[in-house]
Design an enzyme around this catalytic site. Sequence first.
Site, mmCIF file in Angstrom:
data_model
loop_
_atom_site.group_PDB
_atom_site.id
_atom_site.type_symbol
_atom_site.label_atom_id
_atom_site.label_comp_id
_atom_site.label_asym_id
_atom_site.label_seq_id
_atom_site.Cartn_x
_atom_site.Cartn_y
_atom_site.Cartn_z
ATOM 1 N N HIS A 169 -7.699 -1.885 -4.324
ATOM 2 C CA HIS A 169 -8.037 -3.179 -3.705
ATOM 3 C C HIS A 169 -9.358 -3.675 -4.281
ATOM 4 C CE1 HIS A 169 -5.022 -3.223 -0.312
ATOM 5 N NE2 HIS A 169 -4.878 -2.006 -0.796
ATOM 6 N N ASP A 174 5.567 1.550 -0.278
ATOM 7 C CA ASP A 174 4.359 0.984 -0.901
ATOM 8 C C ASP A 174 4.759 0.353 -2.241
ATOM 9 O OD1 ASP A 174 1.737 0.213 -1.160
ATOM 10 O OD2 ASP A 174 0.954 2.190 -1.659
ATOM 11 N N ALA A 184 -1.556 2.488 -8.287
ATOM 12 C CA ALA A 184 -1.570 1.132 -7.720
ATOM 13 C C ALA A 184 -0.218 0.856 -7.085
ATOM 14 C CB ALA A 184 -1.879 0.121 -8.816
HETATM 15 ZN ZN LIG Z 1 -2.953 1.157 0.101
#
Ligand SMILES: [Zn+2]
Length: 392
Positions: A151, A284, A318
């Site tokens: 992030h 994710d 990522a």
């Molecule tokens: Zn995360």
Amino acid sequence: MPTTAIHASRILTPDDEITDGVILVEGTRIVGLGHRDEMRLPADCTDFVATGMTVVPGFVDVHIHGAGGHDVMEGDASALDRITSTVARHGTTSMVATTVTAPIEETCRSLQGIASYIRAQEKADPDHLAAEILGVHLEGPFISKARRGVHPTDSLARPSVETFGKFIEAADHLVKIVTVAPELPGALDLIAAAVAAKIVAAIGHTDADYGQARAAIHAGARHAVHMYNAMRPFEHRDPGVVGAILTDPEVTAEVIADLVHVAGPAIQVLMGTKGFDTVLLVSDGIAATGMPDGNYRLGNFEVSVKDGVARNSEGKLAGSTLTMDRALRNVVSIGVPLQDAVRMATVLPARRLGVAGKKGIIAIGADADLVALTSDLRVAGVMTRGAGLQNS
Ligand SMILES: [Zn+2]
């Protein structure tokens, strides 16, 4: 209304198992369920025969950023269509669109787009196979700089009830989960605000010690984002946030079971410690899910994908290209019984979101979200709210 009868060698509801079962679907709902000898079928129903297969509820993914070349942050209908149809082919029938940290105004624009898409879903083509977006998971900006993963640092923010309120407004009150690092100033107030708004407060991207994590749980946090990843690690004299999550049965924990983010034995430790009722499979997944290796965007930065593993320019993981069907096969491969693995992908996430009677379950009155699995757990067919599973 026409009825579809799905005949399966085995049905996992998933709390119960029915052998030689039949599921009746009318419109978008399940209207009948039972052993074939107990069921009276309408004369004019369409049949789907899943001999040798196991039919399970559609998967509920509470942490997913994108798929099929697109990211939920794009916020427009064609991107979201592409994402929802890509994951549906892998058995995901419900998902929580997960944001990545970005400037506040940009996040608000994305949230507005996602919210209008969600509101329009009811009017969508009833024959279109697509996951339903149940709401939004705000993964950031209220997270730790030290444990931010990929992030972007410059958009991280201190937990702020005011900013959180802006996000809720922009998302038309469809925020379902908010990730927060408990050690940040203002975190406990944010958790209290989430609880008051019936939003799941999730511990994640955090450097919290054990006491700070306990305080968050005491304030109402009940979920942990991608367990082990982007968390202060467990140490026997400093058990930290991992220790707090492992020892609290009220807290559900997501796990990215691609066997890259977390090693198999660490998943076994998680399940052995917390029990099988509190661990949820998540993907994710990012834009690269369902796509070849190459360069993709996650929010507003680039990630490159090699051999299906996504990393940023510094080589940090990522997100993933994991799909829920593969996550299911992976946990079964490390010894989790199939019925428990199915529960981790269906009824448990649905319960955490508060939609247990409708999603993640095969029951009369529930949405007709179904996955037919072959004996080696490949997806042979999918039904999303009554659409699909008819061409066989
Ligand atoms: Zn995360």
